[in-house]
Design an enzyme around this catalytic site. Structure first.
Site, PDB file in Angstrom:
ATOM      1  N   LYS A  45       0.866  -1.188   0.000  1.00  0.00           N
ATOM      2  CA  LYS A  45       0.000   0.000   0.000  1.00  0.00           C
ATOM      3  C   LYS A  45       0.897   1.230   0.000  1.00  0.00           C
ATOM      4  O   LYS A  45       1.560   1.535   0.980  1.00  0.00           O
ATOM      5  CB  LYS A  45      -0.930  -0.003   1.207  1.00  0.00           C
TER       6      LYS A  45
ATOM      7  N   LYS B 113      -2.106  -1.842  -3.741  1.00  0.00           N
ATOM      8  CA  LYS B 113      -2.940  -0.643  -3.769  1.00  0.00           C
ATOM      9  C   LYS B 113      -2.044   0.588  -3.793  1.00  0.00           C
ATOM     10  O   LYS B 113      -1.142   0.685  -2.969  1.00  0.00           O
ATOM     11  CB  LYS B 113      -3.844  -0.634  -2.519  1.00  0.00           C
TER      12      LYS B 113
END
Length: 329
Positions: A203, A255
């Site tokens: 992330k 992500k």
């Protein structure tokens, strides 16, 4: 006079001649079961609240969330990822609403599970940022820095209440060191061995999260650069991947998706567990905004972006277009 053999015999265009031909030889195929719908549910509202930066996406009421879940099932969508938005008065320094069985996310999990049962994989965002008054993903120490280990204690509690509320999958997104192992132990302690962990393994600290902060009513002060990954780094992602797998992650996620397709491909090549990618709010907003201006073909751009994510190696894609695209497919 015709001269045979004057041109190479290989003509790749032969396999592009008709739509039927192109479908037949396609190397990458999207399917409704590849898609997961992120959805926001907000406490204390009587009607859905549109998210201005994400046209077509809303903060749901409990009732409209149930309907969205039913619609997703009917379209063939595989899963739904729930984010709870409490009233501001319930936000505090440690995110108490995140572990309150009557907190909005836990209530929504029970609602959706009662509505669709096991027909939809119900996933819950396991993070404190929506419930803290400072907007960070963890508990702060005296200097205002996120305290990794104190935060893990809160994550363990969150995992247990979310599992008790009906989550099939918990998805820790805070990027705390050791979060997957602590959550696995916490779930196993209460006999929730069947609840899976979708680890936000990779992330990045990204500018593309902007619209999401409106969606969750973020109270963020400062930034998250001390715990989310630096966009300049790639090898670091594989280290995070190794650690999460060793701690018991059942699935892993990258992500954002679009700006990090190279990372997604590296992760997909390195693992035997399912790989998810999150097409985040900024990616959604850019396509919608450009389409509204008439600069791009909206439907074709959506499909192309999702195909690119699938081609890079994602088994599952979280996208705000999940139900719409599933119906088209």
């Amino acid at each position: 006079m015709t001269v045979y053999g004057s041109f190479p015999g290989a003509r790749p265009r032969r396999l592009r001649t008709t739509p039927a031909m192109r479908r037949m030889v396609a190397e990458t195929r999207l399917h409704p079961a590849d898609l997961i719908l992120p959805a926001f549910v907000r406490e204390g509202i009587g009607e859905p609240v549109p998210i201005t930066a994400m046209p077509g996406v809303v903060q749901h009421t409990r009732d409209t969330l149930r309907k969205a879940a039913v619609d997703a099932v009917s379209a063939g969508v595989a899963g739904i990822m729930l984010f709870g938005v409490p009233v501001d008065a319930k936000k505090d320094a440690i995110g108490t609403a995140g572990t309150d069985p009557e907190g909005i996310l836990q209530v929504a999990l029970r609602d959706v599970r009662a509505e669709v049962g096991d027909d939809l994989v119900i996933m819950s965002d396991l993070c404190l940022d929506e419930t803290t008054d400072h907007g960070h993903c963890g508990v702060l120490d005296e200097s205002g820095r996120v305290d990794n280990d104190a935060t893990l204690e809160r994550y363990a509690e969150m995992a247990q209440v979310q599992a008790d509320a009906g989550a099939h999958v918990v998805a820790p997104s805070g990027m705390m060191d050791g979060q997957v192992g602590v959550i696995r132990d916490a779930l196993d302690t209460i006999d929730k061995e069947d609840v899976s962990i979708l680890a936000y393994t990779v992330k990045y600290s990204s500018a593309f999260y902007g619209p999401f902060r409106e969606a969750v009513g973020s109270s963020l002060q400062g930034d998250r650069k001390t715990y989310q990954q630096d966009p300049a780094n790639a090898r670091e992602s594989l280290r995070e991947l190794e650690l999460d797998l060793a701690e018991g992650a059942d699935m892993v996620m990258v992500k954002p998706a679009g700006p990090y397709l190279d990372i997604l491909a590296k992760v997909a090549e390195s693992v035997s567990v399912p790989v998810a990618a999150y097409q985040i709010s900024g990616e959604y907003a850019m396509i919608e905004a450009a389409a509204e201006k008439g600069w791009i073909d909206r439907d074709k751009a959506i499909m192309e972006s999702l195909t690119g994510i699938k081609r890079a190696g994602a088994n599952m894609i979280l996208t705000y277009w999940a139900t719409e695209v599933a119906r088209q497919l």
